[in-house]
Scaffold this motif. Sequence first.
Motif, PDB file in Angstrom:
ATOM      1  N   LYS A 153       0.827  -1.206   0.000  1.00 29.94           N
ATOM      2  CA  LYS A 153       0.000   0.000   0.000  1.00 29.94           C
ATOM      3  C   LYS A 153       0.865   1.262   0.000  1.00 29.94           C
ATOM      4  CE  LYS A 153      -3.743  -2.237  -0.394  1.00 29.94           C
ATOM      5  NZ  LYS A 153      -4.866  -2.402   0.511  1.00 29.94           N
ATOM      6  N   LYS A 154       1.975   1.210   0.738  1.00 28.29           N
ATOM      7  CA  LYS A 154       2.912   2.338   0.715  1.00 28.29           C
ATOM      8  C   LYS A 154       3.428   2.551  -0.703  1.00 28.29           C
ATOM      9  CE  LYS A 154       5.222   2.048   5.164  1.00 28.29           C
ATOM     10  NZ  LYS A 154       6.565   1.863   5.746  1.00 28.29           N
ATOM     11  N   ASN A 155       3.717   1.434  -1.358  1.00 30.01           N
ATOM     12  CA  ASN A 155       4.230   1.485  -2.726  1.00 30.01           C
ATOM     13  C   ASN A 155       3.214   2.134  -3.672  1.00 30.01           C
ATOM     14  OD1 ASN A 155       5.837   0.980  -4.986  1.00 30.01           O
ATOM     15  ND2 ASN A 155       5.008  -1.082  -5.247  1.00 30.01           N
ATOM     16  N   GLU A 156       1.927   1.869  -3.444  1.00 36.72           N
ATOM     17  CA  GLU A 156       0.896   2.498  -4.276  1.00 36.72           C
ATOM     18  C   GLU A 156       0.942   4.021  -4.120  1.00 36.72           C
ATOM     19  OE1 GLU A 156       0.178  -0.442  -6.196  1.00 36.72           O
ATOM     20  OE2 GLU A 156      -1.656   0.728  -6.434  1.00 36.72           O
ATOM     21  N   ILE A 157       1.054   4.473  -2.861  1.00 34.32           N
ATOM     22  CA  ILE A 157       1.064   5.918  -2.609  1.00 34.32           C
ATOM     23  C   ILE A 157       2.365   6.543  -3.122  1.00 34.32           C
ATOM     24  CG2 ILE A 157       0.852   7.729  -0.834  1.00 34.32           C
ATOM     25  CD1 ILE A 157      -1.682   5.956  -1.405  1.00 34.32           C
TER      26      ILE A 157
END
Lengths: 253, 482
Positions: A153-157
């Motif tokens: 999810k961090k990677n998405e942001i």
Amino acid sequence: MLLNIRNLHVSIEGKEIIKGLDLSVNNGEVHAIMGPNGTGKSTLAAVVAGKEGYEITEGEILYKGKDITDLSPEERACEGIFLGFQYPVEIPGVSITNFMRTAINEQREYKGLKSLTASEFLAKMEDKKKLVEIQSKLTNRSVNSGFSGGEKKKNEIFQMALLEPTMAILDETDSGLDIDALRIVANGINKLRTEENATIVITHYQRLLDYIIPDFVHVLFEGKIVKSGGKNLALELEEKGYEWIKEEVERMS
Amino acid sequence: MAKDKDKIIDKVTGDDYKYGFYTDIETETIPPGLNEDIIRLISKKKNEPEFLLEFRLKAYRHFLKLQEPKWAHLKYPPVNLQDIIYYAAPKKQKEFDSLDEVDPELLDTFNKLGISLEEQKQLSGVAVDAIVDSVSVKTTFQDTLSKHGIIFCSFSEAVQNHPDLIKKYMAKVVPYTDNYYAALNSAVFTDGSFCYIPKGVRCPIELSTYFRINAAKTGQFERTLIIADEGSYVSYLEGCTAPQRDENQLHAAIVEIIVMNDAEVKYSTVQNWYPGNKKGKGGIYNFVTKRALCKGKNSKVSWTQVETGSAVTWKYPACVLKGDNSVGEFYSVAVTNNYQQADTGTKMIHIGKNTKSTIISKGISAGKSNNSYRGLVKVAKKAENSRNYSQCDSLLLGDKCGAHTFPHINTNNKSSIVEHEATTSKISEEQLFYCNQRGISTESAIGLIVNGYAKEVLNKLPMEFAVEAQKLLQITLEGSVG
């Protein structure tokens, strides 16, 4: 108006999932879309992003005043639409660095801009890493391969930060996050907020909205937005549960 | 949904071969046909010593007794060996002192291929033994190499200048009795490369040869011999492209490598011969015998290959691990598209004690192609504590192609360990959509995913070659892989 969805009907393999949905989003706004499982939240996100396999039987999606339903997913992305995936897919052997450099340069080419050089890109990447407190090593790893839920999810942001979209749709970005990761992800989203861009946050739970304060909250139920309000609507939902919405809908019809 | 995806894959994989062009160079040829007189003529034209003619004739007489092998997972019309011209040489055959003297059309051909000799000389530090139609035209960097006592020249030159080495080492790893194509090659080979690295010498540059088939109806029968003497090291690059052609062209090469005590040879190939058109017409038939003998203790050989071309590929680079503690490695990416067929893999023969081998094979099939891995890991009785690790992965693009794996394991020693892993995967719609959503076109996305899949192997290639290989994967799937 940035995004204007009018009387949208969407079917998957003949089954109608979205049944006459209206939604308007202006620049600078944050909208939250809530609702129980299976009411069409993820379908809405996928249709706006242009995923194949969804049939629009009625209605239109206007983005910056133009109907985008004939654009390919990559054209929509280049026009500034970003989808934060609920389940980001793994791409073995392709480093995040390589992936994002390809993405940014293809988007730049679409806009008639020169490609970023390796050093320009790396500088930009270093800058954005701080935003989502991403560790340096992560960008050398293959896209989402073996990532924890929080890392995905961090990677998405992080990708959103690099691509600087005008219209971001974040599909259950909070699911599977512990409280620290949730704070980091939410802070990242808040920092990316400008007067020009807009964000739709799709979520199941109110807790994300403790960190990201929405201008509007919509409740999606059985393929339609049945109730809209301010941030307090989310609190009301949390308190009364989705059963309350069901009853409201039944009472109205 | 599935149909749309197929359309994209068809589009992406259906492009024409981009390296199709033909150079009009004056060529000297002899009449087509295969018989003892032709062999005598080749030998005479090449001014060969008696022992070589005898070797050719013995090979030919043995060849007549052999049948074409049929065990591979390949289908192709029979090749009429009597229609083939077995010798073609560019006419202007004198030695050149500088590139100015080389036929400008030839240089232009190299330029189109992006391998201009001039550039190679000045920029990359790679010595190039460029082969056009069987005869070596220009050899560079001889001076640097000779300072180290390294011999790197065409096979023909080696026959003239170092007949003793040829006599001592030729056909010691691949005897003419080895197989049908090896026997044919031994009878009619015209040229190739020869390399000798003396004791204790670390070759300071990557050695490179570019092969190219050019004259119509000329089968190519190359022969390469590499000898790494004790404690030496060499990295050898082989790369090829061929002009577009309607007729099938037979290619049956032999590569032999001999590695002495503590020596190491790294042999890298990027193969991009004309694969035939989208309908499967034309293309090169590539039947190659490549084998390395790790003769000495602690010797090492690595084969790295990127196979994107040819209509038919039949190729199994092998390591005979005879010396104790010797190491054999095989890293392969084989891409097939349209109607291409590849039956490729390796053989690891463990004879010495503590020998180790690693096999990493990545097959990529697109279009209506067929891609097979065929491997043999054999552990002899005395190969105490030998180890093998094999990993064979297949990636499918679309649903009309085939991937096949034929691993053979034969162990005769209880202390040895042999491991084999295999996977088959497809590029998923979810992966493509994820890339698309970030603004990456489907074509680039396939390229990214395929290069990611093949990375383990591409990483083994020398830097300049790795870039070329990535581009090739791209062309083959644009062409073949974006």
